[in-house]
Design an enzyme around this catalytic site. Structure first.
Site, mmCIF file in Angstrom:
data_model
loop_
_atom_site.group_PDB
_atom_site.id
_atom_site.type_symbol
_atom_site.label_atom_id
_atom_site.label_comp_id
_atom_site.label_asym_id
_atom_site.label_seq_id
_atom_site.Cartn_x
_atom_site.Cartn_y
_atom_site.Cartn_z
ATOM 1 C CG ASP A 22 -1.939 1.089 1.249
ATOM 2 O OD1 ASP A 22 -1.790 2.047 0.466
ATOM 3 O OD2 ASP A 22 -2.896 1.003 2.044
ATOM 4 C CG HIS A 23 3.214 4.016 -3.130
ATOM 5 N ND1 HIS A 23 4.215 4.323 -2.224
ATOM 6 C CD2 HIS A 23 3.763 4.228 -4.348
ATOM 7 C CE1 HIS A 23 5.293 4.715 -2.865
ATOM 8 N NE2 HIS A 23 5.050 4.668 -4.167
ATOM 9 N NE ARG A 24 -4.198 3.782 1.561
ATOM 10 C CZ ARG A 24 -5.332 3.320 2.087
ATOM 11 N NH1 ARG A 24 -6.387 4.126 2.204
ATOM 12 N NH2 ARG A 24 -5.428 2.067 2.489
#
Length: 499
Positions: A469-471
């Site tokens: 998850d690039h968040r």
């Protein structure tokens, strides 16, 4: 006689056997009408989102009726079986309340005051039993309270109208002027409703305990396009024909909005209802794919030394009788990588706008089963020794394939491994399990030419893919985790030096 019989009947409702489940399919009934049941006896087997669960009855009695047949999907909170309980009481007075309230509405004030007395007596009789709110999920608690107030008010006739107002709001009409309670909805759902311009007070909830879901908001927003055209046509009707009855315009306007039913060739196509495992998987994957920005990185490695270690471990007496395979060492390698990079083991809290770093690892293992894809997890995998991890992996896989995985075993996962190599696939771009920040895909292990010590030799090679998850996971962190897993599988001795 009817009242006494109804008073002895208890309705058993479909329970929420896992957190957040809204429905379940009845797979098999173990009892039939007329059978005697005892407290704790299993009466049916149901399939929830991803597991088959047996339901015990919570009281003694005789089965009066089965409300649904096998293969039917039933919402949580819906009565599925009626049991005649010996000496039972308390449900019938509540069942009578809604039946008498409409009868009083067209009556004269004198008749209302006369009927108020026996109803008050019935309400008093129901009060000590404590079952006034049991037969239904919502609505009847208000009706019961109104019967208690009516004797105090005397000749007032406005009180019997309260159940009608409540019922109209429950039916979705929203005509009652009493929005006393704030609609139940989670913060993301409230934000969605605000963005779509939907008033939550007008939305009919479908979630457990009356909670409004995202699907409810979308359903309320979907028909908004049709009414927008109708108000534009309403002012034109009085302008063209001022004497025409106003209600006729909206009645004829919705008529042309019929949606044709799509046709298909039954001989050449098969339609399969989306329910159970497939429905849960679809909702989870869509929610994950369109919520978390996925990034996937790949690395191809030489795992010849790891396979040699697997063969040696199979001869170890401490691992005799346990499942020892490459997946065991891959799982251990991922756990070590997480220990070295703990920020990867986290989740995104949208409501609180926080990143939640987990100080434990519940390791999920994707398993293909006859019922579909299951992702049970090993609780506190980080604290297990290699033999304990092997034992847990064996139990997890065998339980999943037998279809006996419990909902609790599939909740609370923090990171997942999916072994697509068993299908002969080299790699893939796995989708995150909802609520997790990383998933490791393992490809097929093949004998390939590889440069080893300056010479081209046949070596056992595989490809790893890590989606994150690039968040909350930057490229650097994701790359470090994948590189650590690769380094361990290429040089298994790092399990000792890094472990």
């Amino acid at each position: 006689m009817t009242t006494m019989t109804e008073a002895s009947v208890r309705e058993f409702k479909m329970p929420d056997v896992g957190e957040g489940l809204t429905e379940a399919e009845i797979l098999k009934w173990y009892v039939q009408p007329g059978d005697t049941v005892t407290d704790g006896q299993v009466v049916c087997e149901v399939e929830t989102a991803k597991a088959a669960v047996e339901l015990p009855i919570p009281y003694d009695g005789v089965v009066r009726a089965l409300h649904f047949s096998e293969g039917t999907t039933v919402d949580v909170g819906t009565s599925i079986i009626a049991v005649d309980v010996a000496g039972g009481a308390g449900d019938a007075p509540v069942a009578e309340v809604p039946a008498q309230a409409p009868a009083q509405t067209p009556s004269a004030p004198e008749k209302q005051s006369e009927t108020a007395k026996p109803e008050a007596g019935k309400a008093q009789a129901a009060k000590p039993a404590g079952a006034g709110r049991q037969p239904v999920l919502v609505g009847y608690g208000v009706a019961a309270s109104s019967t208690k107030r009516r004797p105090r008010k005397g000749p007032e006739i406005s009180v019997p109208q309260v159940p009608e107002t409540v019922q109209t709001e429950l039916n979705g009409h929203g005509s009652g002027p009493a929005p006393k309670e704030r609609p139940l909805a989670k913060p993301p759902v409230r934000k969605l409703a605000k963005d779509l311009g939907v008033d939550l007070a007008t939305v009919v909830p479908s979630g457990p305990d009356g909670i409004i879901t995202r699907e409810d908001v979308h359903a309320a927003a979907a028909p908004a396009a049709a009414p927008t055209a109708a108000p534009a046509a309403e002012p034109q009707a009085p302008a063209a024909a001022p004497q025409a009855p106003a209600p006729q315009a909206p009645v004829t306007a919705p008529a042309p909005t019929a949606v044709p039913v799509p046709s298909y060739d039954a001989a050449r196509e098969t339609r399969i209802p989306v329910k159970g495992v497939r429905k849960a998987t679809a909702l989870a994957m869509v929610g994950s794919a369109f919520t978390a920005p996925h990034v996937t990185e790949f690395v191809t490695i030489d795992v010849t030394r790891t396979l040699k270690l697997v063969e040696e471990l199979k001869q170890d007496k401490d691992l005799q009788g346990l499942r020892v395979n490459p997946l065991l060492l891959i799982a251990r390698a991922l756990l070590v990588a997480i220990r070295r990079n703990p920020e990867i083991n986290a989740s995104w809290d949208e409501a609180a706008q926080e990143i939640v770093v987990k100080h434990y690892v519940n390791l999920g293992i994707a398993a293909a089963t006859p019922r579909g894809l299951l992702v049970p997890n090993i609780k506190d995998a980080h604290a297990k020794t290699l033999p304990q991890l092997a034992e847990s992996l064996g139990e997890l896989v065998s339980t999943a394939r037998e279809g006996k995985t419990s909902p609790a075993a599939m909740q609370g996962g923090t990171v997942t491994i999916t072994n697509v190599g068993v299908f002969g696939v080299d790699t893939g771009t796995p989708i995150l399990n909802p609520g997790e920040s990383a998933i490791l895909a393992v490809g097929a292990i093949r004998l390939q030419p590889w440069v080893h010590k300056g010479k081209v030799k046949p070596r056992q090679v595989t490809t790893l893919a890590l989606s994150f998850d690039h968040r909350l996971v930057d490229g650097e962190l994701g790359s470090k985790v994948l590189a650590d897993v690769a380094a361990i599988l290429e040089q298994p001795k790092k399990l000792i030096t890094w472990g």
